[in-house]
Scaffold this motif. Structure first.
Motif, short mmCIF file in Angstrom:
data_model
loop_
_atom_site.label_atom_id
_atom_site.label_comp_id
_atom_site.label_asym_id
_atom_site.label_seq_id
_atom_site.Cartn_x
_atom_site.Cartn_y
_atom_site.Cartn_z
N PRO A 151 -3.34 0.41 2.40
CA PRO A 151 -4.64 1.06 2.28
C PRO A 151 -4.66 2.16 1.21
O PRO A 151 -5.67 2.32 0.51
N ALA A 152 -3.57 2.91 1.06
CA ALA A 152 -3.54 3.95 0.02
C ALA A 152 -3.61 3.31 -1.36
O ALA A 152 -4.31 3.80 -2.25
N TYR A 153 -2.90 2.22 -1.55
CA TYR A 153 -2.94 1.50 -2.83
C TYR A 153 -4.34 0.99 -3.10
O TYR A 153 -4.87 1.14 -4.21
N ASP A 154 -4.96 0.38 -2.08
CA ASP A 154 -6.31 -0.14 -2.25
C ASP A 154 -7.29 0.96 -2.60
O ASP A 154 -8.16 0.78 -3.46
N TRP A 183 4.44 0.46 8.46
CA TRP A 183 4.11 1.53 7.52
C TRP A 183 3.50 0.95 6.25
O TRP A 183 2.47 1.46 5.76
N LEU A 184 4.10 -0.10 5.73
CA LEU A 184 3.55 -0.73 4.52
C LEU A 184 2.14 -1.25 4.77
O LEU A 184 1.24 -1.03 3.95
N HIS A 185 1.96 -1.90 5.89
CA HIS A 185 0.66 -2.50 6.21
C HIS A 185 -0.41 -1.46 6.51
O HIS A 185 -1.55 -1.57 6.05
N ASN A 186 -0.06 -0.44 7.29
CA ASN A 186 -1.05 0.52 7.77
C ASN A 186 -1.27 1.73 6.87
O ASN A 186 -2.32 2.38 6.98
N GLN A 187 -0.29 2.07 6.03
CA GLN A 187 -0.43 3.26 5.21
C GLN A 187 -0.34 2.98 3.72
O GLN A 187 -1.21 3.41 2.96
N ALA A 217 -5.90 9.65 -8.25
CA ALA A 217 -4.48 9.76 -8.59
C ALA A 217 -4.08 11.21 -8.84
O ALA A 217 -4.87 12.00 -9.36
N VAL A 218 -2.88 11.54 -8.46
CA VAL A 218 -2.32 12.87 -8.68
C VAL A 218 -1.18 12.71 -9.67
O VAL A 218 -0.28 11.89 -9.48
#
Length: 83
Positions: free
Chosen positions: A53-56, A46-50, A65-66
């Motif tokens: 990428p969301a952070y990047d 989850w950290l690697h795949n979601q 950003a919300v």
């Protein structure tokens, strides 16, 4: 190897063996460690795949950003909606 468990955990292990679900206390511990390893793998995935990428994506475009107020407003508008 020797391990020490709190009484409630030791009782749970013994109960699992007595119920016939496991042949030995070691088998209960192995199964529990297997579940822990699976959880750790799922978290890493989850950290690697979601999350990464969301952070990047957010780092590349901070306008995405919300704000916390917008999140609260969305949740208040439709509390059953998760996306």
């Amino acid at each position: 190897m020797s391990i020490t468990l709190p009484n409630d955990m030791a009782d749970l292990v013994k109960t699992k063996v007595r119920s016939g679900g496991y042949a030995s206390e070691s088998e209960v511990i192995r199964d529990g460690l297997g579940a822990l390893m699976a959880r750790d793998r799922a978290l890493e995935c989850w950290l690697h795949n979601q999350v990464g990428p969301a952070y990047d994506a957010l780092k590349a475009n901070p306008a995405r950003a919300v704000t916390p107020d917008r999140v609260r407003a969305r949740l208040a508008a439709d509390p059953g909606k998760t996306r």
